[in-house]
Design an enzyme around this catalytic site. Structure first.
Site, short mmCIF file in Angstrom:
data_model
loop_
_atom_site.label_atom_id
_atom_site.label_comp_id
_atom_site.label_asym_id
_atom_site.label_seq_id
_atom_site.Cartn_x
_atom_site.Cartn_y
_atom_site.Cartn_z
N SER A 141 12.51 32.63 27.28
CA SER A 141 13.48 33.09 26.28
C SER A 141 14.66 33.84 26.89
O SER A 141 15.70 33.98 26.24
CB SER A 141 12.79 33.97 25.24
OG SER A 141 12.39 35.21 25.80
N LYS B 141 13.86 41.32 25.46
CA LYS B 141 15.07 40.68 24.94
C LYS B 141 16.26 41.57 25.24
O LYS B 141 16.13 42.67 25.77
CB LYS B 141 14.98 40.46 23.42
CG LYS B 141 13.73 39.78 22.91
CD LYS B 141 13.69 38.29 23.18
CE LYS B 141 12.43 37.66 22.60
NZ LYS B 141 12.30 36.24 22.98
#
Length: 358
Positions: free
Chosen positions: A42, A129
């Site tokens: 990701s 993230k």
């Protein structure tokens, strides 16, 4: 005369050394640094699967453990078993020691996955993230470009999207490897007309020069095409992963009027993360402890997190805001990187050793 001190046995010395090592490692892991491994793509290519990094607890301030009854140096399970490594008989209130800084926009942050409601906050799975928006920001995504407070944001240097790469040839893993595209970042179409490829704009520009490649098109959801998977309600607002918002990120002390749109945007957050025992939504009205609420003031800060691999990241676009009490620490630097697609010494990505994380 005093008797000479009895010498410890070798076994006792080993036990004492082990106990000291466990205590020291636990304190370092809690107060200062915690190791973390990148498990998914990701954040590629900013962070790669197989990167090992240290997370700084000091930057944002160390959290006091909320679940203190836990086996040292474990997270959710006891090593090699399916047994919980903790008991939740005691849950301490949230408190964070003073840190060097607050979470800043574009920091790469490790946090507890908010949607994992079956575990105590500090034992939810760790995610990593980028904080693309912070409390008080108004976030919008227009055709994949992030805007904050109306201004286009600088994109990560290694940001990736998905592309349709058309080719009448059978392109091998060696071909893609020459362009820095690993085996997990492409897949062939069922009709053999080409490939879906995750790549940076720079890599795509190089692919376009290859005689083996035909047309290349960036995948993008249409404006107004609501995606029901998107938070808070993509179908209602007409939002999708590439065209999203505007959405204001809640902050401590921010007061909203309870109306239909704000119920859709913020009711889930109020229900799950604001610490209330009884929150209900009925007919677009909010009830807390049985009392109807006309306005609501948030009790903590929230953040909007996204992966740099924008089309291969389950992030805040899908599961919502990250509460401040879920923040673990700042991703600081890499200390090892291993490529699972390589063998022997080729597995080691020497150039990534001790790189800082931006």
């Amino acid at each position: 005369m005093t008797e000479p001190k009895k010498k410890k046995s070798a076994a006792r010395e080993w036990v004492d050394a082990l106990v000291f090592a466990v205590i020291a490692a636990s304190l370092i892991r809690w107060l200062l640094l915690e190791p973390f491994t990148i498990p998914t793509a990701s954040m590629e290519k900013s962070l790669l699967v197989g990167d090992f990094l240290f997370v700084s607890k000091m930057h944002y301030g160390t959290r006091v453990p909320r679940t203190p009854l836990q086996v040292p140096l474990t997270h959710q399970k006891i090593w090699g078993t399916d047994m919980n490594s903790y008991v939740d008989w005691i849950q301490l209130p949230y408190y964070r020691l003073p840190g060097f800084s607050d979470v800043e926009r574009n920091d790469v942050v490790v946090f507890n996955y908010p949607a994992e409601l079956e575990y105590p906050v500090d034992l939810k799975t760790n995610y990593i993230k980028r904080a693309v928006a912070i409390p008080g920001d108004v976030l919008e995504i227009r055709e994949t470009q992030i805007f904050v407070n109306g201004e286009a944001q600088q994109n990560p240097a290694e940001m990736q999207f998905s592309y349709d790469v058309m080719s009448s040839r059978n392109l091998t893993s060696d071909f893609f490897d020459e362009y820095g595209i690993n085996q997990d970042s492409y897949r062939p179409f069922s009709d053999a007309s080409g490939y879906m490829v995750m790549a940076t704009e720079e890599i795509i520009a190089e692919l376009k020069k290859s005689p083996a490649v035909g047309n290349i098109t960036k995948r993008m959801d249409r404006v107004g095409l609501g995606d029901p998977r998107v938070f808070p309600d993509g179908s209602y607002f007409g939002w999708n992963k590439d065209n999203y918002g505007p959405l204001e990120i809640p902050g401590k002390g921010w007061t909203i009027e309870i109306n239909k749109d704000n119920i859709a945007k913020y009711a889930y957050t109020i229900q799950k993360f604001e610490g209330h025992k009884d929150v209900k939504v009925e007919n677009n009205e909010l009830f807390i402890d049985g009392q109807k609420v006309e306005n609501y003031t948030f009790k903590q800060d929230y953040y909007f997190m996204m992966g740099d691999n924008r089309h291969d990241s389950l992030d805040s676009r899908y599961w919502g805001f990250v509460p401040e009490d879920h923040i673990v620490g700042k991703a600081w630097f890499l200390w090892l990187s291993l490529d699972k697609h390589k063998s022997m010494f080729n597995k080691i990505r020497w150039s990534r050793f001790f790189n800082g994380i931006d």
